[in-house]
Design an enzyme around this catalytic site. Structure first.
Site, PDB file in Angstrom:
ATOM      1  CD  GLU A 181      -2.936   5.314   6.973  1.00 55.22           C
ATOM      2  OE1 GLU A 181      -2.968   5.407   5.734  1.00 55.22           O
ATOM      3  OE2 GLU A 181      -1.980   4.790   7.589  1.00 55.22           O
ATOM      4  CD  GLU A 192      -3.464  -2.833   7.438  1.00 59.69           C
ATOM      5  OE1 GLU A 192      -2.364  -3.062   6.958  1.00 59.69           O
ATOM      6  OE2 GLU A 192      -4.095  -1.788   7.226  1.00 59.69           O
ATOM      7  CE  LYS A 224       0.035   3.296   4.837  1.00 57.68           C
ATOM      8  NZ  LYS A 224       0.058   3.465   6.265  1.00 57.68           N
ATOM      9  N   GLY A 229       2.562   1.772  10.896  1.00 59.00           N
ATOM     10  CA  GLY A 229       3.517   2.868  10.754  1.00 59.00           C
ATOM     11  C   GLY A 229       4.263   3.223  12.031  1.00 59.00           C
ATOM     12  CG  ASN A 254      -1.725   1.216   1.415  1.00 57.50           C
ATOM     13  OD1 ASN A 254      -1.840   2.020   0.492  1.00 57.50           O
ATOM     14  ND2 ASN A 254      -2.318   1.381   2.587  1.00 57.50           N
ATOM     15  CG  HIS A 294      -5.774   1.746   5.423  1.00 61.18           C
ATOM     16  ND1 HIS A 294      -5.325   2.645   6.371  1.00 61.18           N
ATOM     17  CD2 HIS A 294      -4.741   0.903   5.179  1.00 61.18           C
ATOM     18  CE1 HIS A 294      -4.070   2.349   6.676  1.00 61.18           C
ATOM     19  NE2 HIS A 294      -3.693   1.294   5.973  1.00 61.18           N
ATOM     20  CB  SER A 353       5.363  -2.267  11.932  1.00 63.55           C
ATOM     21  OG  SER A 353       4.917  -0.957  12.238  1.00 63.55           O
TER      22      SER A 353
HETATM   23  C1  PEP Z   1      -0.755  -0.033   6.275  1.00 61.65           C
HETATM   24  O1  PEP Z   1      -0.907   1.164   6.266  1.00 61.65           O
HETATM   25  O2  PEP Z   1      -1.605  -0.750   5.740  1.00 61.65           O
HETATM   26  C2  PEP Z   1       0.410  -0.575   6.952  1.00 61.65           C
HETATM   27  C3  PEP Z   1       0.363  -1.809   7.341  1.00 61.65           C
HETATM   28  O3  PEP Z   1       1.482   0.270   7.126  1.00 61.65           O
HETATM   29  P1  PEP Z   1       2.917  -0.114   7.768  1.00 61.65           P
HETATM   30  O4  PEP Z   1       3.373  -1.382   7.114  1.00 61.65           O
HETATM   31  O5  PEP Z   1       3.789   1.052   7.442  1.00 61.65           O
HETATM   32  O6  PEP Z   1       2.703  -0.288   9.227  1.00 61.65           O
END
Ligand code: PEP
Length: 265
Positions: A106, A176, A12, A182, A10, A104, A222
């Site tokens: 976000e 997630e 973003k 992040g 992703n 997601h 992460s």
């Molecule tokens: C994400 O935003 O879907 C995500 C998992 O980000 P990160 O791997 O940076 O934690």
């Protein structure tokens, strides 16, 4: 039941078109000499403005573009109309997408997306023959309050409401935990596996055993080259949704490579 793993990146709101092209070419080069059967399903979700660029360099190694699939990061549930700033599933399909990430955290947090909206998006995506990657996850406060399972079960039931078992089976879920996105803090892999097994049980409850066996449920939060092999070794984790580590070909390719070492479940 053998479920082909998915490694999804992703991107973003990152990368201008030239950077997106270079990164995609780096992933494509890594895949070029590997057969699609040994690779996980690879899905890349660039920004909308980079979709055509990425598709213009899609796999030309003779695989017919099947090694790397492209995803939208969001969509609207209506096909067209007065929805300024939105993008429809048809438009994503037209731009070469076969997957769409929805729900997601976000988008839930910054754009007030509700479970009901996510359910409408999932239905629109499936109706057009694309695959939704439905995200779910708890905040740190919810985890500490001991409501992780009930919260996530509620998100999944709402997202899958009214969707046929056949369509549920084709869908993808990404667990997630919001506190792991992040932040560099990865959820303990046994705990991630436990939550994902719980999600699979919820899918069984709403769509039956066959859909629960077929649906692919990813972990996100992460994920790094150093974490993926252990995560993939767990019984219910079918892959990863990767944010930060998908923005460099070196780390994303290493995640794919490490996944290949534990491919068959
Ligand atoms: C994400 O935003 O879907 C995500 C998992 O980000 P990160 O791997 O940076 O934690």
């Amino acid at each position: 039941m053998s479920r082909k793993p998915i490694i999804a990146g992703n991107w973003k709101m990152n990368l201008l078109q030239s950077d997106a092209k270079a990164l995609f070419e780096g992933i494509k080069a890594f895949c070029a000499d590997k057969s699609a059967t040994v690779l996980p399903t690879i899905v890349i979700a660039p920004t909308f403005t980079s979709l055509s660029v990425v598709n213009s360099v899609k796999c030309d190694c003779g695989c017919g573009g099947t090694k790397i699939s492209v995803a939208g990061q969001n969509c609207h549930w209506e096909s067209s109309g007065a929805f300024t700033g939105e993008i429809s599933v048809e438009m994503l399909a037209d731009a070469g997408c076969s997957y769409v990430i929805i729900g997601h955290s976000e988008r839930r947090q910054y754009f007030s997306e509700t479970d009901e909206m996510i359910n409408k998006k999932a239905k629109a995506i499936l109706a057009k023959g694309l695959i939704p990657i439905i995200c779910c996850g708890e905040t740190l406060e919810q985890r500490e309050a001991g409501v992780t399972d009930s919260w996530i079960a509620g998100q999944i039931k709402a997202a899958l409401e009214g969707i046929s078992s056949e369509d549920v089976a084709k869908s993808v879920i990404a667990y997630e935990p919001i506190w792991a996105i992040g932040t560099g803090k990865t959820c303990d892999s046994d705990e991630a596996n436990r939550v994902i097994a719980m999600i699979r049980n919820v899918v069984k409850e709403v769509a039956g055993a066959s859909a629960a066996d077929s649906i692919r449920i990813l972990y996100g939060g992460s994920v790094k080259p150093s974490t993926i092999a252990e995560q993939m070794s767990k019984s219910d984790i079918d892959g990863a949704l990767v944010g930060g580590a998908s923005l460099k070909a070196e780390s994303f390719n290493q995640i794919i490579e490490n996944t290949m070492t534990v491919m068959v479940k």
